[in-house]
Write a protein that holds these residues in place. Structure first.
Motif, PDB file in Angstrom:
ATOM      1  N   SER A  38       6.836  35.769 -31.318  1.00  0.00           N
ATOM      2  CA  SER A  38       7.746  36.894 -31.399  1.00  0.00           C
ATOM      3  C   SER A  38       7.998  37.177 -32.870  1.00  0.00           C
ATOM      4  CB  SER A  38       9.071  36.585 -30.688  1.00  0.00           C
ATOM      5  OG  SER A  38       8.849  36.370 -29.312  1.00  0.00           O
ATOM      6  N   TRP A  71       5.838  40.939 -29.290  1.00  0.00           N
ATOM      7  CA  TRP A  71       5.571  39.810 -28.406  1.00  0.00           C
ATOM      8  C   TRP A  71       4.078  39.720 -28.130  1.00  0.00           C
ATOM      9  CZ3 TRP A  71       9.738  43.130 -26.608  1.00  0.00           C
ATOM     10  CH2 TRP A  71      11.009  42.589 -26.869  1.00  0.00           C
ATOM     11  N   GLU A 118       9.020  45.999 -28.677  1.00  0.00           N
ATOM     12  CA  GLU A 118      10.356  46.268 -28.149  1.00  0.00           C
ATOM     13  C   GLU A 118      10.610  47.756 -27.924  1.00  0.00           C
ATOM     14  OE1 GLU A 118      14.965  45.350 -29.625  1.00  0.00           O
ATOM     15  OE2 GLU A 118      13.258  45.082 -30.993  1.00  0.00           O
ATOM     16  N   GLY A 170       8.892  49.390 -24.899  1.00  0.00           N
ATOM     17  CA  GLY A 170       8.141  48.422 -24.096  1.00  0.00           C
ATOM     18  C   GLY A 170       6.658  48.708 -24.168  1.00  0.00           C
ATOM     19  N   THR A 226      14.297  44.945 -23.361  1.00  0.00           N
ATOM     20  CA  THR A 226      14.796  43.582 -23.494  1.00  0.00           C
ATOM     21  C   THR A 226      13.823  42.583 -22.886  1.00  0.00           C
ATOM     22  OG1 THR A 226      17.079  44.378 -23.364  1.00  0.00           O
ATOM     23  CG2 THR A 226      16.712  42.038 -22.936  1.00  0.00           C
ATOM     24  N   LEU A 227      13.566  41.495 -23.601  1.00  0.00           N
ATOM     25  CA  LEU A 227      12.716  40.431 -23.069  1.00  0.00           C
ATOM     26  C   LEU A 227      13.473  39.660 -21.993  1.00  0.00           C
ATOM     27  CD1 LEU A 227      10.030  38.799 -23.327  1.00  0.00           C
ATOM     28  CD2 LEU A 227      11.268  37.315 -24.936  1.00  0.00           C
ATOM     29  N   GLN A 279       9.031  35.002 -20.846  1.00  0.00           N
ATOM     30  CA  GLN A 279       7.783  34.950 -21.603  1.00  0.00           C
ATOM     31  C   GLN A 279       7.119  33.596 -21.454  1.00  0.00           C
ATOM     32  OE1 GLN A 279       8.095  35.486 -25.856  1.00  0.00           O
ATOM     33  NE2 GLN A 279       5.933  36.010 -26.088  1.00  0.00           N
ATOM     34  N   LEU A 286       4.511  38.184 -20.084  1.00  0.00           N
ATOM     35  CA  LEU A 286       5.887  38.465 -20.483  1.00  0.00           C
ATOM     36  C   LEU A 286       6.437  39.588 -19.623  1.00  0.00           C
ATOM     37  CD1 LEU A 286       6.195  41.274 -22.438  1.00  0.00           C
ATOM     38  CD2 LEU A 286       4.853  39.828 -23.948  1.00  0.00           C
ATOM     39  N   LEU A 292       9.522  42.554 -19.565  1.00  0.00           N
ATOM     40  CA  LEU A 292      10.525  43.335 -20.287  1.00  0.00           C
ATOM     41  C   LEU A 292      11.312  44.188 -19.305  1.00  0.00           C
ATOM     42  CD1 LEU A 292       8.484  44.652 -23.365  1.00  0.00           C
ATOM     43  CD2 LEU A 292       9.836  42.566 -23.202  1.00  0.00           C
ATOM     44  N   THR A 334       5.968  43.707 -16.216  1.00  0.00           N
ATOM     45  CA  THR A 334       5.351  42.416 -16.500  1.00  0.00           C
ATOM     46  C   THR A 334       3.922  42.634 -16.979  1.00  0.00           C
ATOM     47  OG1 THR A 334       6.711  41.231 -14.887  1.00  0.00           O
ATOM     48  CG2 THR A 334       4.640  40.190 -15.548  1.00  0.00           C
TER      49      THR A 334
END
Length: 306
Positions: free
Chosen positions: A3, A13, A26, A29, A101-102, A105, A110, A112, A131
């Motif tokens: 990250s 990410w 971020e 996304g 927002t995460l 992970q 990951l 979001l 995902t």
């Protein structure tokens, strides 16, 4: 997995597995990069750069354009901000410049999440969760949305990856699109009809070179296989290299964009291949528009094989 924070596109990410890697950011996304065997499959952008021409963005709660940003849903009229002022349209939804927002992970996946608040022009509260995962089968995206509102919400979804074959020009790229019709658009890139594609310059039912054809084209009446999957492929005419963008049966259209309105190095460097659940202007026409009931959870999947 890593990250890293960057100034413009936010936290970065990274995920990787089986010789493949991807970077999701971020802001929006957004899928910023994807490589297979060290070769960039996605024509992405730099960490400290604004996503150019919607590269890698999620387009929701509508894809493409809405004429004049105006629509009527269940007898109520709404006005959206004109985010494509030159053409007087609302374009590509409401989530592509917000911070996600995460949630979770691992090394190869990951998740979001973004809470889309009710607002002027779109008074429904939605929760979007995406995902991203990497495996030997390529990059996969599983998308879900929940309507948290007490009334029905109009919904459409798309994504905007630019895919490439490094060293192969767009003109020389072999394109395969399993679409039997083409949406005819006016000067504002809004639909005014549909024509069959067999036998025309837009017929890519069998792989053939794009040549000098300018594409910013919606293909409809698309084919799905026995498992409900539809695929668009670009391929190198001189080798076995290819990139496949696939989508499940929730997607009814493909948008293909050859990058002719992009500037500098991005001009016709890659091809945007966008699976769409509905055509342009669906909020106005209602064509293939999804209606989310209160509390309804809707899911779909798509991906890229490089």
């Amino acid at each position: 997995m890593t990250s890293v924070v960057a100034a413009k596109s936010g936290t970065q990410w990274s995920i990787e597995a089986d010789g493949q890697s991807a970077v999701v950011v971020e802001v929006g996304g957004t899928l910023r990069g994807y490589s297979a065997g060290g070769v960039p499959v996605l024509d992405g952008f730099e960490a400290d750069e604004l996503s150019p021409a919607s590269a890698g963005q999620i387009l929701a709660p509508w894809p493409n354009r809405i004429r004049d940003g105006q629509y009527t849903f269940e007898e109520q009229k709404y006005q959206l901000a004109l985010t494509e002022p030159a053409r007087h349209n609302a374009i590509h939804g409401l989530v592509n410049w917000s911070r996600w927002t995460l949630v979770e992970q691992s090394a190869s996946a990951l998740t979001l999440e973004y809470e889309l608040p009710a607002q002027i022009g779109y008074p429904w509260w939605l929760t979007l969760r995406t995902t991203w995962s990497i495996s030997a089968d390529g990059l996969r995206c599983d998308q879900e949305v929940v309507n948290n509102s007490s009334s029905n919400a109009p919904w459409g979804y798309s994504v905007h990856p630019y895919v490439q074959l490094p060293g192969v020009s767009v003109d020389d790229t072999l394109l395969h699109v399993p679409g039997r019709t083409r949406v005819v658009a006016d000067g504002r890139l809004l639909p005014i009809g549909a024509n069959p594609v067999p036998g025309t310059e837009y017929d890519f039912s069998e792989p053939r070179k794009i040549g000098d054809l300018v594409l910013d084209t919606t293909f409809g009446d698309i084919s799905h296989d026995a498992d409900g999957i539809t695929e668009v492929t670009i391929a190198d005419p001189h080798s076995d290299r290819k990139v496949v963008v696939w989508a499940d049966d929730k997607f009814k259209y493909w948008q293909v964009f050859s990058g002719d309105t992009l500037h500098g190095e991005r001009f016709r460097r890659s091809v945007a291949i966008e699976p769409m659940t509905c055509p342009p202007d669906a909020f106005r026409t209602g064509r293939d528009l999804i209606v989310l009931a209160p509390g309804e959870r809707w899911t779909t999947s798509w991906g890229i094989k490089g």
